[in-house]
Design a protein around this motif. Structure first.
Motif, PDB file in Angstrom:
ATOM      1  N   UNK A 197     -35.213-112.853  64.454  1.00  0.00           N
ATOM      2  CA  UNK A 197     -34.547-111.554  64.307  1.00  0.00           C
ATOM      3  C   UNK A 197     -35.521-110.398  64.482  1.00  0.00           C
ATOM      4  N   UNK A 198     -35.005-109.297  65.005  1.00  0.00           N
ATOM      5  CA  UNK A 198     -35.788-108.074  65.162  1.00  0.00           C
ATOM      6  C   UNK A 198     -35.337-106.989  64.186  1.00  0.00           C
ATOM      7  N   UNK A 199     -34.340-107.334  63.351  1.00  0.00           N
ATOM      8  CA  UNK A 199     -33.816-106.387  62.366  1.00  0.00           C
ATOM      9  C   UNK A 199     -33.727-107.071  61.006  1.00  0.00           C
ATOM     10  N   UNK A 200     -33.952-106.278  59.955  1.00  0.00           N
ATOM     11  CA  UNK A 200     -33.910-106.797  58.589  1.00  0.00           C
ATOM     12  C   UNK A 200     -33.111-105.844  57.712  1.00  0.00           C
ATOM     13  N   UNK A 201     -32.323-106.435  56.808  1.00  0.00           N
ATOM     14  CA  UNK A 201     -31.567-105.631  55.850  1.00  0.00           C
ATOM     15  C   UNK A 201     -31.737-106.228  54.456  1.00  0.00           C
ATOM     16  N   UNK A 202     -32.086-105.387  53.505  1.00  0.00           N
ATOM     17  CA  UNK A 202     -32.286-105.842  52.130  1.00  0.00           C
ATOM     18  C   UNK A 202     -30.947-106.055  51.435  1.00  0.00           C
ATOM     19  N   UNK A 209     -41.561-101.500  48.730  1.00  0.00           N
ATOM     20  CA  UNK A 209     -42.679-101.444  49.676  1.00  0.00           C
ATOM     21  C   UNK A 209     -42.948-102.812  50.308  1.00  0.00           C
ATOM     22  N   UNK A 210     -42.899-103.857  49.498  1.00  0.00           N
ATOM     23  CA  UNK A 210     -43.185-105.201  50.016  1.00  0.00           C
ATOM     24  C   UNK A 210     -42.179-105.600  51.089  1.00  0.00           C
ATOM     25  N   UNK A 211     -40.914-105.234  50.902  1.00  0.00           N
ATOM     26  CA  UNK A 211     -39.899-105.589  51.892  1.00  0.00           C
ATOM     27  C   UNK A 211     -40.195-104.925  53.241  1.00  0.00           C
ATOM     28  N   UNK A 212     -40.587-103.654  53.209  1.00  0.00           N
ATOM     29  CA  UNK A 212     -40.932-102.965  54.452  1.00  0.00           C
ATOM     30  C   UNK A 212     -42.158-103.600  55.105  1.00  0.00           C
ATOM     31  N   UNK A 213     -43.148-103.927  54.300  1.00  0.00           N
ATOM     32  CA  UNK A 213     -44.390-104.488  54.842  1.00  0.00           C
ATOM     33  C   UNK A 213     -44.172-105.871  55.441  1.00  0.00           C
ATOM     34  N   UNK A 214     -43.466-106.732  54.716  1.00  0.00           N
ATOM     35  CA  UNK A 214     -43.241-108.096  55.196  1.00  0.00           C
ATOM     36  C   UNK A 214     -42.334-108.083  56.423  1.00  0.00           C
ATOM     37  N   UNK A 215     -41.308-107.251  56.396  1.00  0.00           N
ATOM     38  CA  UNK A 215     -40.436-107.147  57.557  1.00  0.00           C
ATOM     39  C   UNK A 215     -41.200-106.724  58.793  1.00  0.00           C
ATOM     40  N   UNK A 219     -42.240-108.539  62.562  1.00  0.00           N
ATOM     41  CA  UNK A 219     -41.739-107.920  63.783  1.00  0.00           C
ATOM     42  C   UNK A 219     -40.350-107.333  63.685  1.00  0.00           C
ATOM     43  N   UNK A 220     -39.897-106.966  62.465  1.00  0.00           N
ATOM     44  CA  UNK A 220     -38.534-106.471  62.282  1.00  0.00           C
ATOM     45  C   UNK A 220     -38.503-105.015  61.835  1.00  0.00           C
ATOM     46  N   UNK A 221     -37.444-104.337  62.257  1.00  0.00           N
ATOM     47  CA  UNK A 221     -37.175-102.973  61.798  1.00  0.00           C
ATOM     48  C   UNK A 221     -36.135-103.028  60.682  1.00  0.00           C
ATOM     49  N   UNK A 286     -24.829-101.225  69.922  1.00  0.00           N
ATOM     50  CA  UNK A 286     -25.886-101.853  69.134  1.00  0.00           C
ATOM     51  C   UNK A 286     -27.075-100.919  69.094  1.00  0.00           C
ATOM     52  N   UNK A 287     -27.837-100.908  68.001  1.00  0.00           N
ATOM     53  CA  UNK A 287     -29.001-100.030  67.931  1.00  0.00           C
ATOM     54  C   UNK A 287     -30.105-100.528  68.873  1.00  0.00           C
ATOM     55  N   UNK A 288     -30.887 -99.592  69.345  1.00  0.00           N
ATOM     56  CA  UNK A 288     -32.055 -99.949  70.158  1.00  0.00           C
ATOM     57  C   UNK A 288     -33.303 -99.858  69.301  1.00  0.00           C
ATOM     58  N   UNK A 289     -34.268-100.709  69.590  1.00  0.00           N
ATOM     59  CA  UNK A 289     -35.494-100.692  68.811  1.00  0.00           C
ATOM     60  C   UNK A 289     -36.279 -99.420  69.086  1.00  0.00           C
TER      61      UNK A 289
END
Length: 292
Positions: A197-202, A209-215, A219-221, A286-289
């Motif tokens: 996946x290239x996208x992540x949702x909590x 902060x950890x979720x943003x860093x690990x995502x 390689x995910x936005x 769909x969103x673009x990166x």
């Protein structure tokens, strides 16, 4: 002692010749040109290197590899290929489409918690009927049991996002536990459809902060939403429809669910609000990166 001098001279010459032969054979002897490169004329027959080899068998032949080595690429010192560029670590998730997508009436439909064989196929059927693509933020524990649905999503042009493995409340997890939740889900998606996946949702929209860093490390936005249908509360199909149509606007991201409970109302709602959105001129996209 004078009688020994010619003998000593001959021994010195012989030792010198032997040394030159050994040095040439082992590559220790190099003869430099004016620019410091090993010297050899065209074909190896002229230049200082060829002249120094005179009278020393094998030296000319051994001097040629020095020149050819100079012309070979020095792979040990060649620059390494740049690693894949990872997203920047954000401090807040993306909430809406960029202005250019919004200007053309773009909206995004997203579905969380699946895939669930009881509800996801019907949602996919409705999307296919109207030629619309959407995003599915899957949980690993559901994805691993329903890999055929992941493959169908990709085959029909939808985007799969990461929604952790067990849908936990992220702020309550240790960093290693969060790494496992996110990493395992990306792994099962990649194993099934060939791309992570290239996208992540909590889950619950509870970021830290950890979720943003690990995502970002994977390689995910991070993507959130603009319109929440609250369909997980099972408020009734008319209410879900009203929330989507009432919140519709260029650039919005709609949150619904295709698993995590009884989602029959969500299935019925999309079959009603989707054709209405299209009739109003909205374009499901769909969103673009973002640039990396």
């Amino acid at each position: 002692m004078k009688n020994d001098e010619p003998t000593v001279g001959r021994r010195t010459v012989l030792r010198t010749a032997v040394f030159l032969g050994v040095a040439a054979a082992s590559g220790l002897l190099t003869v430099g040109t004016e620019d410091g490169a090993p010297g050899a004329g065209p074909g190896g027959g002229s230049g200082p290197g060829a002249q120094s080899a005179a009278g020393v068998p094998g030296l000319r032949e051994q001097a040629l590899p020095e020149r050819s080595f100079r012309l070979r690429p020095m792979t040990a010192y060649a620059p390494m290929r740049p690693a894949a560029v990872k997203p920047a670590v954000r401090t807040r998730p993306i909430l809406e489409l960029p202005a250019e997508a919004a200007a053309s009436g773009g909206m995004v439909l997203t579905f969380d918690d699946g895939p669930d064989p009881r509800y996801t196929p019907a949602i996919l059927d409705t999307l296919a009927r109207h030629g619309v693509r959407a995003m599915f933020f899957v949980c690993g524990e559901m994805a691993t049991e329903n890999r055929d649905l992941l493959r169908r999503m990709v085959a029909e042009g939808h985007v799969i996002g990461n929604h952790t493995w067990t849908h936990p409340l992220i702020p309550g997890l240790s960093r290693p536990a969060l790494v496992s939740e996110i990493g395992r889900t990306s792994e099962v998606v990649q194993q099934t459809v060939g791309e992570a996946p290239l996208w992540f949702r909590a889950p619950y929209g509870a970021w830290n902060r950890a979720a943003f860093e690990i995502g970002a490390e994977l390689g995910m936005e991070p993507l959130a939403w603009t319109v929440d249908t609250l369909d997980w509360k099972e408020p009734g199909t008319p209410t879900i429809i009203s929330r989507v149509l009432g919140g519709a606007a260029p650039g919005v991201i709609v949150l619904s669910h295709d698993a995590g409970g009884n989602r029959s109302q969500s299935v019925q709602a999309i079959s009603s609000y989707l054709p209405q959105l299209l009739a109003r001129g909205y374009r499901m996209t769909l969103p673009t990166l973002p640039p990396r």
